[in-house]
Motif scaffolding. Structure first.
Motif, PDB file in Angstrom:
ATOM      1  N   TYR A  49       0.798  -1.233   0.000  1.00  0.00           N
ATOM      2  CA  TYR A  49       0.000   0.000   0.000  1.00  0.00           C
ATOM      3  C   TYR A  49       0.831   1.283   0.000  1.00  0.00           C
ATOM      4  O   TYR A  49       0.296   2.364  -0.212  1.00  0.00           O
ATOM      5  N   GLU A  50       2.144   1.172   0.243  1.00  0.00           N
ATOM      6  CA  GLU A  50       3.063   2.296   0.193  1.00  0.00           C
ATOM      7  C   GLU A  50       2.550   3.528   0.952  1.00  0.00           C
ATOM      8  O   GLU A  50       2.425   4.618   0.398  1.00  0.00           O
ATOM      9  N   PRO A  51       2.246   3.364   2.240  1.00  0.00           N
ATOM     10  CA  PRO A  51       1.774   4.522   3.016  1.00  0.00           C
ATOM     11  C   PRO A  51       2.909   5.493   3.316  1.00  0.00           C
ATOM     12  O   PRO A  51       4.057   5.082   3.501  1.00  0.00           O
ATOM     13  N   GLU A  52       2.577   6.775   3.343  1.00  0.00           N
ATOM     14  CA  GLU A  52       3.560   7.792   3.737  1.00  0.00           C
ATOM     15  C   GLU A  52       3.528   8.029   5.242  1.00  0.00           C
ATOM     16  O   GLU A  52       4.480   8.553   5.816  1.00  0.00           O
ATOM     17  N   TYR A  53       2.400   7.667   5.887  1.00  0.00           N
ATOM     18  CA  TYR A  53       2.221   7.876   7.326  1.00  0.00           C
ATOM     19  C   TYR A  53       1.869   6.532   7.970  1.00  0.00           C
ATOM     20  O   TYR A  53       1.276   5.657   7.335  1.00  0.00           O
ATOM     21  N   MET A  54       2.219   6.396   9.246  1.00  0.00           N
ATOM     22  CA  MET A  54       1.869   5.159   9.961  1.00  0.00           C
ATOM     23  C   MET A  54       1.711   5.440  11.446  1.00  0.00           C
ATOM     24  O   MET A  54       2.434   6.271  12.021  1.00  0.00           O
ATOM     25  N   ALA A  55       0.749   4.750  12.067  1.00  0.00           N
ATOM     26  CA  ALA A  55       0.566   4.823  13.519  1.00  0.00           C
ATOM     27  C   ALA A  55       0.123   3.464  14.017  1.00  0.00           C
ATOM     28  O   ALA A  55      -0.554   2.720  13.300  1.00  0.00           O
ATOM     29  N   VAL A  56       0.514   3.124  15.238  1.00  0.00           N
ATOM     30  CA  VAL A  56       0.092   1.873  15.868  1.00  0.00           C
ATOM     31  C   VAL A  56      -0.597   2.210  17.187  1.00  0.00           C
ATOM     32  O   VAL A  56      -0.027   2.928  18.019  1.00  0.00           O
ATOM     33  N   ALA A  57      -1.822   1.721  17.357  1.00  0.00           N
ATOM     34  CA  ALA A  57      -2.585   1.973  18.576  1.00  0.00           C
ATOM     35  C   ALA A  57      -2.597   0.724  19.450  1.00  0.00           C
ATOM     36  O   ALA A  57      -2.712  -0.394  18.945  1.00  0.00           O
ATOM     37  N   PHE A  58      -2.486   0.928  20.767  1.00  0.00           N
ATOM     38  CA  PHE A  58      -2.487  -0.181  21.718  1.00  0.00           C
ATOM     39  C   PHE A  58      -3.577   0.009  22.766  1.00  0.00           C
ATOM     40  O   PHE A  58      -3.954   1.145  23.102  1.00  0.00           O
ATOM     41  N   ASP A  59      -4.069  -1.117  23.295  1.00  0.00           N
ATOM     42  CA  ASP A  59      -4.963  -1.084  24.457  1.00  0.00           C
ATOM     43  C   ASP A  59      -4.128  -0.852  25.710  1.00  0.00           C
ATOM     44  O   ASP A  59      -2.923  -1.135  25.729  1.00  0.00           O
ATOM     45  N   MET A  60      -4.792  -0.368  26.772  1.00  0.00           N
ATOM     46  CA  MET A  60      -4.153  -0.260  28.079  1.00  0.00           C
ATOM     47  C   MET A  60      -4.894  -1.169  29.062  1.00  0.00           C
ATOM     48  O   MET A  60      -6.041  -1.572  28.813  1.00  0.00           O
ATOM     49  N   LYS A  61      -4.235  -1.517  30.153  1.00  0.00           N
ATOM     50  CA  LYS A  61      -4.844  -2.442  31.111  1.00  0.00           C
ATOM     51  C   LYS A  61      -5.987  -1.802  31.890  1.00  0.00           C
ATOM     52  O   LYS A  61      -6.877  -2.482  32.382  1.00  0.00           O
ATOM     53  N   ALA A  62      -5.974  -0.486  32.017  1.00  0.00           N
ATOM     54  CA  ALA A  62      -6.999   0.200  32.823  1.00  0.00           C
ATOM     55  C   ALA A  62      -8.385   0.009  32.210  1.00  0.00           C
ATOM     56  O   ALA A  62      -8.528  -0.116  30.994  1.00  0.00           O
ATOM     57  N   PRO A  63      -9.459  -0.020  33.054  1.00  0.00           N
ATOM     58  CA  PRO A  63     -10.827  -0.159  32.537  1.00  0.00           C
ATOM     59  C   PRO A  63     -11.182   1.000  31.603  1.00  0.00           C
ATOM     60  O   PRO A  63     -10.693   2.118  31.775  1.00  0.00           O
ATOM     61  N   THR A  64     -12.041   0.730  30.624  1.00  0.00           N
ATOM     62  CA  THR A  64     -12.488   1.763  29.691  1.00  0.00           C
ATOM     63  C   THR A  64     -13.889   2.239  30.097  1.00  0.00           C
ATOM     64  O   THR A  64     -14.508   1.699  31.022  1.00  0.00           O
ATOM     65  N   PHE A  65     -14.397   3.212  29.350  1.00  0.00           N
ATOM     66  CA  PHE A  65     -15.753   3.710  29.627  1.00  0.00           C
ATOM     67  C   PHE A  65     -16.778   2.600  29.448  1.00  0.00           C
ATOM     68  O   PHE A  65     -17.846   2.627  30.054  1.00  0.00           O
ATOM     69  N   ARG A  66     -16.475   1.587  28.638  1.00  0.00           N
ATOM     70  CA  ARG A  66     -17.422   0.480  28.431  1.00  0.00           C
ATOM     71  C   ARG A  66     -17.523  -0.385  29.698  1.00  0.00           C
ATOM     72  O   ARG A  66     -18.596  -0.862  30.043  1.00  0.00           O
ATOM     73  N   HIS A  67     -16.389  -0.605  30.355  1.00  0.00           N
ATOM     74  CA  HIS A  67     -16.402  -1.378  31.610  1.00  0.00           C
ATOM     75  C   HIS A  67     -17.235  -0.654  32.676  1.00  0.00           C
ATOM     76  O   HIS A  67     -17.902  -1.286  33.493  1.00  0.00           O
ATOM     77  N   LYS A  68     -17.142   0.663  32.669  1.00  0.00           N
ATOM     78  CA  LYS A  68     -17.880   1.431  33.683  1.00  0.00           C
ATOM     79  C   LYS A  68     -19.387   1.348  33.450  1.00  0.00           C
ATOM     80  O   LYS A  68     -20.176   1.380  34.395  1.00  0.00           O
ATOM     81  N   GLU A  69     -19.781   1.242  32.172  1.00  0.00           N
ATOM     82  CA  GLU A  69     -21.210   1.128  31.872  1.00  0.00           C
ATOM     83  C   GLU A  69     -21.712  -0.285  32.103  1.00  0.00           C
ATOM     84  O   GLU A  69     -22.836  -0.491  32.562  1.00  0.00           O
ATOM     85  N   TYR A  70     -20.857  -1.280  31.781  1.00  0.00           N
ATOM     86  CA  TYR A  70     -21.289  -2.683  31.864  1.00  0.00           C
ATOM     87  C   TYR A  70     -20.125  -3.482  32.437  1.00  0.00           C
ATOM     88  O   TYR A  70     -19.137  -3.745  31.750  1.00  0.00           O
ATOM     89  N   ASP A  71     -20.234  -3.836  33.712  1.00  0.00           N
ATOM     90  CA  ASP A  71     -19.078  -4.431  34.392  1.00  0.00           C
ATOM     91  C   ASP A  71     -18.714  -5.817  33.877  1.00  0.00           C
ATOM     92  O   ASP A  71     -17.659  -6.349  34.207  1.00  0.00           O
ATOM     93  N   GLN A  72     -19.608  -6.412  33.063  1.00  0.00           N
ATOM     94  CA  GLN A  72     -19.297  -7.730  32.496  1.00  0.00           C
ATOM     95  C   GLN A  72     -18.662  -7.625  31.110  1.00  0.00           C
ATOM     96  O   GLN A  72     -18.458  -8.638  30.426  1.00  0.00           O
ATOM     97  N   TYR A  73     -18.371  -6.391  30.675  1.00  0.00           N
ATOM     98  CA  TYR A  73     -17.750  -6.204  29.364  1.00  0.00           C
ATOM     99  C   TYR A  73     -16.402  -6.942  29.312  1.00  0.00           C
ATOM    100  O   TYR A  73     -15.550  -6.775  30.175  1.00  0.00           O
ATOM    101  N   LYS A  74     -16.254  -7.801  28.324  1.00  0.00           N
ATOM    102  CA  LYS A  74     -15.057  -8.639  28.100  1.00  0.00           C
ATOM    103  C   LYS A  74     -14.791  -9.615  29.243  1.00  0.00           C
ATOM    104  O   LYS A  74     -13.695 -10.191  29.340  1.00  0.00           O
ATOM    105  N   ALA A  75     -15.792  -9.832  30.090  1.00  0.00           N
ATOM    106  CA  ALA A  75     -15.624 -10.800  31.189  1.00  0.00           C
ATOM    107  C   ALA A  75     -15.488 -12.198  30.603  1.00  0.00           C
ATOM    108  O   ALA A  75     -16.132 -12.552  29.627  1.00  0.00           O
TER     109      ALA A  75
END
Length: 893
Positions: A49-75
């Motif tokens: 694809y010959e991109p001129e720009y690149m970025a890599v995104a990672f998850d963090m261990k801390a809970p996300t806003f989804r966990h706060k709404e639904y505590d069984q998220y990814k349980a």
């Protein structure tokens, strides 16, 4: 429009990790397959694809806003294995060295960051490419943004934009969120509406367009049961959609100037690639040298010795050769065709000595070899066996030339790390010197084979200089490592002197009676035809016996024999499957015999005949020092070590291997039970040591000791059990393995092994000690100090760890046996040479040495062979070599 690649870091390394069947582990116990696959994927993205720009995104261990709404998220999601978790910080270090932008933010997932970058990229006129293994991100596809989903690990991609989404699913990327809200997502533990699956969710989205419109028009839902499910779980559907929605407005700072792909930090990359043993990626850095100077491509990477001041001397066709006098350590590289089938042509020789570099261009070989024999030098090179073989083919031996070997960088690396697969100068120079030397095949393809009518001598002279330069600089580094790791004995006393021995065996070759071989081939063909006819008769029809698909149909469909699992390609007819059912029908052992004889014919008749040298009627097999991890020598083209000898038909093939002439005979000797003797020595087990030194039948003595009865009362069956245990102990055999081999219950096998270890406590302590030592150090050693790093010993997976434990038990024994046979080869070869005998060592097979012996030297050779083999190493147990002789190889046993 400029492109930006946005990579889902956690998703991709996870995919890469599980895509590889076998773990990749460094000698220090670092698991690397996830990183390796990730980097391959990055290369593919850049290439495709010959991109001129690149970025890599990672998850963090801390809970996300989804966990706060639904505590069984990814349980309930399976915890990341430690072998993968250890790789993520290392991957981040590599990306930092590459100057690839990394982003992560507490409270948000990588998906949210990716969505935000893609939205902002579109606004700034960039063309986003999102690379992930997670289909959640399909909702981000648009007319400009493409979502690339990895398949088959990270080797294949599926690409989606808005149109592709509609073609595949029938609805838009935005509606994919509604689809997930209704169906839920088991991997993220998003509940969805109970009872609504893929087909129902798709039908509802196509009819109502969104979750909100669906809930506003529940009276139109049919059937009634589905209507009730939707109404009863309306809030669940709304929450599930909200959980599935990627937030594209994450408060993360984005400056696309920081995303531009630029030059990496080569120093940092080299360090980490070296640590992770990524020679492939080191090579891709392409750090090299031009004209004797360090490469300008990578600032700061210089080789350790400055060779730019070396005087370069081109010697054309032997001119001025007699004016050149060399002494001391000399680096040598012989250019020519390493071909065992005809005349080996030496086309050029590169030599570096005393601050000068010489290139002998198409030397007059007779003069050159005589000149070389007069030089007081010791040779250094990379893979010297090949150079020695080519010199021997041009009568270097007749000049009584002594191949004094000072150092070999290929063999040094093998001693330092016997577990690697690549010992090329290209790979090793990259790893140690961060300096690129072209692969020889690659170089010849670019410059053509040497041709005395086409002047490419300058290219070869320059290439030879690169080789000598790399070897010169490697020697200093490897010498120190060998000293630091206490590998001097095995390197200088065993492996270096063995180079000349192996070159000589290749040069001498083993004569083959072509007529005998052809007769045997015809006999095999007749037997194969007879077995085929018998199989077709039992099958009731003719079919392609070499087709697993057709054979499977006959055995498991037509004849109804018990089968393994059927796949898309049909039933498996592998050897282990057929062995399990060979007593169910006479067609099965017939098929197994057909396969054995067919392989024998194709490999050792059809495959061997073309390898017979037309000039001398011999096969000149390649002997390899750097293939096995245990230290054993291997053999190829042809593999004389693998000629089957357990079946009589396989043994008959050895009749075709004969002495050089009518006034010669083959004299051979093989070690008696060398691995068991090594076990007795290394463990210090008094019962085994005493039995061996009194010359007893070791298996009968073991049975008597274990069973507590006199040896005279031991039955043949009891001796067989003891033999199986004696050899099984060496390989860490389990009770399951012993029960299968002896056809006894697992309980009886376990009891026998337990009794054996109670009587041979020193053996048990030794085996357990090897495993514990290996866990602590990461390697085991042989009697000569040879090391084998066993990466599997630290694996968390039980099966992989069990393999590591068995290797830790077996390697010291098998490796020590390899050390001993190598020492014996050196002693025998030197004794023949110092005695100026005509006879020659021509083959080593496992624990056996074979000498082509002149009749008038027979007594001397017999004595010399046995004495040198039995005195190869001083152990607590006597080494015993059994002497055999005959008019062909078959008669030696």
């Amino acid at each position: 429009m400029k492109k930006i690649a946005i990579i889902d870091g956690n998703s991709l390394i996870n995919r890469a990790y599980y895509a590889m069947r076998n773990p990749m582990i460094t000698r220090d116990g670092i698991f690397t397959q996830g990183i390796f696959g990730f980097l391959n994927m990055m290369d593919k993205i850049k290439r495709d694809y010959e991109p001129e720009y690149m970025a890599v995104a990672f998850d963090m261990k801390a809970p996300t806003f989804r966990h706060k709404e639904y505590d069984q998220y990814k349980a309930g999601r399976k915890k990341m294995p430690p072998e993968l978790a250890m790789q993520i910080p290392l991957l981040k270090d590599i990306l930092a060295a590459m100057n690839v932008k990394q982003l992560e933010l507490e409270g948000f997932e990588a998906d949210d960051i990716i969505g935000t970058i893609a939205r902002k990229a579109e606004e700034d006129g960039l063309e986003p490419y999102i690379i992930t293994g997670d289909k959640d991100e399909l909702q981000l596809a648009s007319d400009k943004t493409r979502v690339i989903i990895t398949k088959k690990g990270v080797s294949e991609f599926e690409i989606y934009d808005r149109r592709a989404m509609i073609e595949k699913y029938g609805f838009t990327p935005q509606q994919f969120i509604d689809y997930k809200g209704l169906m839920g997502d088991q991997s993220d533990n998003i509940p969805g509406v109970p009872g609504v699956g893929d087909k129902t969710a798709t039908k509802l989205i196509l009819e109502f367009g969104s979750v909100e419109n669906l809930l506003a028009n529940t009276e139109d839902i049919t059937p009634k049961g589905l209507k009730k499910k939707i109404e009863d779980n309306a809030q669940l559907a709304v929450m599930s959609k909200r959980l599935a929605t990627i937030n594209t407005n994450v408060p993360v700072g984005i400056d696309f100037d920081e995303f531009i792909l630029g030059e990496p930090d080569y120093d940092a990359l080299v360090a980490i690639y070296t640590k992770l043993e990524f020679n492939k990626f080191l090579k891709k850095l392409n750090i090299g040298r031009e004209g004797g100077q360090s490469s300008g491509a990578v600032e700061g990477h210089t080789i350790s010795v400055d060779t730019s001041s070396y005087e370069r001397i081109l010697v054309n066709s032997g001119e001025k050769m007699n004016d050149i006098s060399l002494s001391g350590e000399t680096i040598i590289k012989v250019f020519g065709d390493y071909n065992h089938l005809g005349t080996v042509a030496i086309e050029g020789v590169a030599m570096m000595n005393g601050g000068k570099y010489y290139y002998f261009d198409y030397p007059k070989l007779d003069d050159f070899v005589r000149w070389l024999a007069d030089q007081d030098i010791s040779m250094t090179g990379h893979g010297l066996k090949r150079d020695y073989f080519m010199l021997m083919c041009h009568d270097a031996l007749s000049c009584e030339m002594s191949f004094a070997t000072s150092f070999d960088t290929m063999i040094a690396q093998y001693v330092l790390d016997s577990g690697r697969s690549n010992y090329s100068l290209t790979a090793i120079a990259n790893e140690y010197l961060h300096f690129t030397v072209k692969d020889e095949t690659e170089f010849q393809e670019a410059n053509g084979q040497m041709d005395m009518f086409d002047d490419n001598s300058q290219a070869y002279m320059d290439y030879g200089f690169d080789i000598c330069t790399a070897v010169l600089n490697l020697v200093e580094v490897q010498q120190q490592r060998i000293k630091d790791e206490q590998l001097d004995d095995v390197f200088y006393s065993v492996e270096l002197p063995l180079i000349e021995v192996m070159a000589s065996m290749e040069y001498e070759g083993f004569k083959v009676d072509r007529g005998t071989l052809m007769d045997f081939g015809r006999e095999l063909s007749q037997k194969i035809d007879e077995i085929s006819a018998r199989v077709f008769d039992m099958a009731g029809e003719t079919f392609n016996l070499n087709s697993p698909f057709q054979l499977g149909d006959i055995l498991f469909e037509k004849l109804g024999l018990p089968a393994g699992k059927k796949t898309k390609r049909g039933y498996s007819t592998s050897a282990d499957i057929l062995e399990r059912i060979k007593d169910k029908h006479p067609i099965v052992p017939a098929v197994l015999e057909y396969r054995t004889l067919s392989k024998l014919k194709s490999t050792y008749i059809d495959g061997l005949i073309p390898l017979i040298n037309e000039n001398d009627g011999k096969v000149h097999a390649h002997f390899n020092q750097t293939v096995t991890t245990t230290g054993r020598i291997s053999c190829t083209e042809p593999n004389l070590q693998n000629i089957p000898v357990r079946q009589e038909m396989g043994r008959q093939l050895r009749k075709a291997f004969i002495p050089d002439s009518d006034n010669c005979v083959l004299v051979g000797a093989d070690y008696s039970q060398i691995e068991l003797r090594v076990l007795a020595h290394m463990s210090g087990d008094e019962a085994l040591i005493d039995a061996f030194n009194r010359g007893e039948d070791i298996h009968r003595a073991t049975a008597a000791n274990v069973l507590g009865v006199p040896e005279s009362e031991i039955t043949i069956e009891e001796r067989s059990r003891a033999k199986a245990v004696n050899f099984g102990v060496i390989y860490g055999m389990s009770s399951f393995g012993l029960s299968s081999e002896l056809n006894i219950t697992r309980k009886d096998a376990e009891e026998y092994i337990d009794t054996y270890f109670r009587k041979h406590t020193a053996v048990k302590a030794f085996m357990d000690g090897q495993v514990e030592s290996c866990r602590e150090k990461g390697y085991v050693t042989t009697i000569m100090g040879r090391k084998r790093y066993i990466k599997e010993i630290k694996a968390s997976g039980y099966m992989v760890r069990q393999v590591g434990e068995r290797l830790a038990m077996n390697t010291p024994i098998q490796g020590s046996a390899a050390d001993i046979i190598k020492i014996a080869m050196i002693k025998v070869y030197n004794a023949i040479k110092s005695g100026k005998l005509k006879s020659s060592l021509i083959l080593q097979v496992h624990d056996e040495l074979i000498i082509n012996t002149y009749e008038d030297e027979r007594e001397e050779i017999e004595k010399l062979l046995v004495e040198n083999m039995e005195s190869a190493y001083d152990m607590k147990v006597k080494l015993k070599a059994d002497l055999n002789e005959g008019c062909n190889w078959y008669e030696l046993k």
